[in-house]
Motif scaffolding. Structure first.
Motif, PDB file in Angstrom:
ATOM      1  N   CYS A 103       5.397  -8.490   2.478  1.00  0.00           N
ATOM      2  CA  CYS A 103       5.308  -7.394   3.246  1.00  0.00           C
ATOM      3  C   CYS A 103       4.083  -6.492   3.576  1.00  0.00           C
ATOM      4  CB  CYS A 103       6.385  -6.575   3.503  1.00  0.00           C
ATOM      5  SG  CYS A 103       8.040  -7.587   3.980  1.00  0.00           S
ATOM      6  N   ALA A 104       3.439  -6.238   2.296  1.00  0.00           N
ATOM      7  CA  ALA A 104       2.326  -5.701   2.274  1.00  0.00           C
ATOM      8  C   ALA A 104       0.999  -6.580   2.387  1.00  0.00           C
ATOM      9  CB  ALA A 104       2.078  -4.765   0.909  1.00  0.00           C
ATOM     10  N   THR A 105       0.943  -7.494   1.784  1.00  0.00           N
ATOM     11  CA  THR A 105      -0.091  -8.531   1.789  1.00  0.00           C
ATOM     12  C   THR A 105      -0.259  -9.092   3.356  1.00  0.00           C
ATOM     13  OG1 THR A 105       1.158 -10.115   0.956  1.00  0.00           O
ATOM     14  CG2 THR A 105      -0.233  -8.832  -0.514  1.00  0.00           C
ATOM     15  N   VAL A 106       0.839  -9.458   3.825  1.00  0.00           N
ATOM     16  CA  VAL A 106       0.517 -10.237   5.219  1.00  0.00           C
ATOM     17  C   VAL A 106      -0.297  -9.275   6.157  1.00  0.00           C
ATOM     18  CG1 VAL A 106       1.871 -10.662   7.459  1.00  0.00           C
ATOM     19  CG2 VAL A 106       2.317 -11.644   5.444  1.00  0.00           C
ATOM     20  N   PRO A 107       0.143  -7.803   6.562  1.00  0.00           N
ATOM     21  CA  PRO A 107      -0.624  -7.028   7.358  1.00  0.00           C
ATOM     22  C   PRO A 107      -1.958  -6.827   7.084  1.00  0.00           C
ATOM     23  CG  PRO A 107       1.163  -5.733   6.527  1.00  0.00           C
ATOM     24  CD  PRO A 107       1.364  -6.893   6.247  1.00  0.00           C
ATOM     25  N   PHE A 108      -2.341  -6.894   5.636  1.00  0.00           N
ATOM     26  CA  PHE A 108      -3.285  -6.490   5.168  1.00  0.00           C
ATOM     27  C   PHE A 108      -4.506  -7.960   5.565  1.00  0.00           C
ATOM     28  CE2 PHE A 108      -6.814  -7.632   2.020  1.00  0.00           C
ATOM     29  CZ  PHE A 108      -7.652  -6.360   1.819  1.00  0.00           C
ATOM     30  N   ALA A 109      -3.778  -9.235   5.327  1.00  0.00           N
ATOM     31  CA  ALA A 109      -4.364 -10.383   5.597  1.00  0.00           C
ATOM     32  C   ALA A 109      -4.676 -10.462   7.111  1.00  0.00           C
ATOM     33  CB  ALA A 109      -3.695 -11.554   5.342  1.00  0.00           C
ATOM     34  N   LEU A 298       6.727  -2.506   7.536  1.00  0.00           N
ATOM     35  CA  LEU A 298       7.168  -1.601   6.785  1.00  0.00           C
ATOM     36  C   LEU A 298       8.561  -1.241   6.954  1.00  0.00           C
ATOM     37  CD1 LEU A 298       4.552   1.311   7.713  1.00  0.00           C
ATOM     38  CD2 LEU A 298       5.372   0.523   5.285  1.00  0.00           C
ATOM     39  N   LYS A 299       9.453  -1.341   8.088  1.00  0.00           N
ATOM     40  CA  LYS A 299      10.768  -1.514   8.358  1.00  0.00           C
ATOM     41  C   LYS A 299      11.627  -2.186   7.203  1.00  0.00           C
ATOM     42  CE  LYS A 299      12.427  -3.756  11.622  1.00  0.00           C
ATOM     43  NZ  LYS A 299      13.387  -4.616  10.788  1.00  0.00           N
ATOM     44  N   THR A 300      11.066  -3.540   7.099  1.00  0.00           N
ATOM     45  CA  THR A 300      11.509  -4.490   6.504  1.00  0.00           C
ATOM     46  C   THR A 300      11.521  -4.038   4.975  1.00  0.00           C
ATOM     47  OG1 THR A 300      11.217  -6.198   8.009  1.00  0.00           O
ATOM     48  CG2 THR A 300      11.666  -6.994   5.808  1.00  0.00           C
ATOM     49  N   SER A 301      10.459  -3.498   4.479  1.00  0.00           N
ATOM     50  CA  SER A 301      10.509  -3.150   3.112  1.00  0.00           C
ATOM     51  C   SER A 301      11.359  -2.039   2.990  1.00  0.00           C
ATOM     52  CB  SER A 301       8.890  -2.778   2.962  1.00  0.00           C
ATOM     53  OG  SER A 301       8.119  -3.826   3.148  1.00  0.00           O
ATOM     54  N   ILE A 302      11.238  -0.995   3.908  1.00  0.00           N
ATOM     55  CA  ILE A 302      12.235   0.233   3.582  1.00  0.00           C
ATOM     56  C   ILE A 302      13.425  -0.358   3.317  1.00  0.00           C
ATOM     57  CG2 ILE A 302      13.075   2.150   4.334  1.00  0.00           C
ATOM     58  CD1 ILE A 302      10.220   2.554   5.909  1.00  0.00           C
ATOM     59  N   GLY A 303      14.066  -1.282   4.276  1.00  0.00           N
ATOM     60  CA  GLY A 303      15.344  -2.002   4.310  1.00  0.00           C
ATOM     61  C   GLY A 303      15.606  -2.689   2.915  1.00  0.00           C
ATOM     62  N   LEU A 304      14.704  -3.384   2.516  1.00  0.00           N
ATOM     63  CA  LEU A 304      14.844  -4.211   1.222  1.00  0.00           C
ATOM     64  C   LEU A 304      15.110  -3.366   0.144  1.00  0.00           C
ATOM     65  CD1 LEU A 304      12.902  -7.332   1.970  1.00  0.00           C
ATOM     66  CD2 LEU A 304      15.031  -7.203   1.735  1.00  0.00           C
TER      67      LEU A 304
END
Length: 449
Positions: A103-109, A298-304
């Protein structure tokens, strides 16, 4: 007592379920699959929808029908220790080991890496971006509540609106003709099976087992109490959410295929999306896409992080507090994210090749468990046979360097010779069926004696 839901309530639950499922992989994998499948995109989509949409739906339904309190109780039908093992493995996979770092590397890419000058390297920018990203994730994970509601109600719709505009533009003004795009190796003759395995990468079948209880509890909270009615409402909400997911997958995959008319084969789906956004809307399109993907992730990461931390508090009482687990998972996700998107995807595949067959068999056993009285010997027999075969799929999916180091050539050669469908990534299928018949025979003998 209320035992039915109205359409608005179904839509609300479906939207919530979509928000839980929809993360980084739900865009990048169908986009890249479209590029690779070329004119064979339709069988690839068919295979992808089975594992990317059908299995998550069945997972939610299975948990609703099982009347269990969650994944741990559901998987403990196989055995108590196995239930703890499988729950930990599943949550770590959809959590800090793979899904959250992705989830962090996709928006960076998608947003930052394309702006970097070639040869400048992306290690330091990725470290800075992921540090900020997981700092925000940890901050809100320690304060769960309004941020998830706000992001879900505002950013998810904005993301879908922009994605819809972008994808519809791509479909109306195609960059290439699908029928003229030559498929890459693997998709020329086995597009359906490659699409089937590509659906593993979304991790949504695993997420369906993890998050199904959330849907069940929401339905109960709306006044539906009878188990049969809860199950029916779960099915209806799941089907509605699945239709939304299927539509998005279909459109993104076709847009990815059409992009090959002007773009060479990309390294990952993030590059595909960036190319599409830039082609139709220039730099502004790429920036907006990057921002919306970042907020969605970000939303997905917070939920996970929240879900994983709450689960581990229950599994290991007295070890760490919720705040301790949240901090540990955020830090671990930060470290793994800095390995880069390509490496995360490469090493997640073997784990998914092991876990997905176990998840599929558990789902099917729970769905049809009444036929054999949910006998533990049937659950255990199917799982043992499936695990042994899936372990070979796990080994075969390891990177070549690691296979050479472990000297796995003999095992893989034997599996190719003796296991039907092994080269298609389905070597576990026949052993699972054999385990089912073995378990049924054992159960029958127990009943007779």
């Amino acid at each position: 007592m209320k035992e039915k839901l109205n359409f608005r309530q179904y839509l609300t639950i479906a939207s919530m379920l979509f928000g839980l499922f929809f993360g980084a992989g739900n865009l990048i994998f169908p986009a890249l699959m479209g590029q690779m499948a070329g004119r064979n995109v339709w069988p690839a989509i068919a295979g992808f929808l089975i594992t990317g949409v059908g299995l998550p739906l069945l997972g939610v339904i299975a948990l609703g029908n099982s009347r269990c309190s969650g994944l741990t109780e559901m998987s403990q039908r196989i055995g108590r220790r196995y239930g703890v093992f499988f729950t930990c493995a599943l949550y770590l996979t959809i959590g800090p080991f793979f899904a959250i770092p992705r989830c962090a590397t996709v928006p960076f890419a998608v947003g930052i890496d394309p702006l970097l000058s070639q040869g400048s390297g992306s290690a330091v920018p990725l470290a800075v971006f992921s540090l900020v990203f997981f700092g925000i994730v940890l901050y809100f994970s320690l304060r769960p509540g309004e941020i998830l509601t706000w992001v879900g109600k505002v950013l998810n719709p904005l993301f879908l609106i922009f994605l819809g505009v972008l994808m519809l533009t791509a479909l109306c003004r195609p960059a290439g003709n699908v029928s003229s795009i030559i498929p890459e190796a693997g998709y020329s003759s086995g597009a359906f099976f490659n699409g089937f395995l590509e659906g593993y990468n979304t991790m949504d079948a695993l997420a369906g087992l993890a998050f199904g209880i959330i849907v069940v509890n929401v339905i109960r909270g709306l006044g539906v109490k009878q188990p049969g009615n809860v199950a029916r409402c779960t099915v209806k909400a799941g089907v509605l959410s699945s239709l939304i997911m299927a539509a998005i997958y279909l459109i993104v995959t076709i847009a990815g295929t059409q992009s090959r008319g002007l773009s060479p084969l990309c390294d990952n789906g993030g590059e595909v999306l960036t190319f599409i956004a830039r082609h139709y809307y220039g730099t502004a399109g790429a920036v907006i896409l990057a921002l919306t993907v970042t907020f969605a992730c970000l939303k997905t990461s917070i939920g996970l992080i929240t879900s994983c931390s709450e689960t581990f508090v229950l599994l290991f009482p007295g070890k760490l507090s919720y705040r301790g687990w949240a901090a540990a998972f955020s830090f671990l996700s930060f470290l793994i994210a800095n390995l880069g998107l390509d490496l995360i995807i490469r090493y997640s595949l073997p784990v998914l090749m092991l876990l997905y067959p176990l998840a599929i068999t558990l789902i099917l056993l729970c769905l049809f468990g009444r036929i054999f009285g949910n006998a533990r010997c049937v659950y255990a027999s199917v799982t043992v046979f499936t695990f042994a075969a899936a372990l070979l799929d796990f080994i075969a999916a390891l990177p070549e360097q690691l296979q050479s180091l472990l000297h796995t050539g003999f095992l893989i050669s034997a599996a190719r010779q003796w296991l039907p469908l092994f080269d298609l990534g389905l070597g576990w299928l026949l052993p699972a069926i054999l385990g089912l018949f073995t378990g049924l025979i054992v159960n029958r003998r127990k009943q007779v004696s």
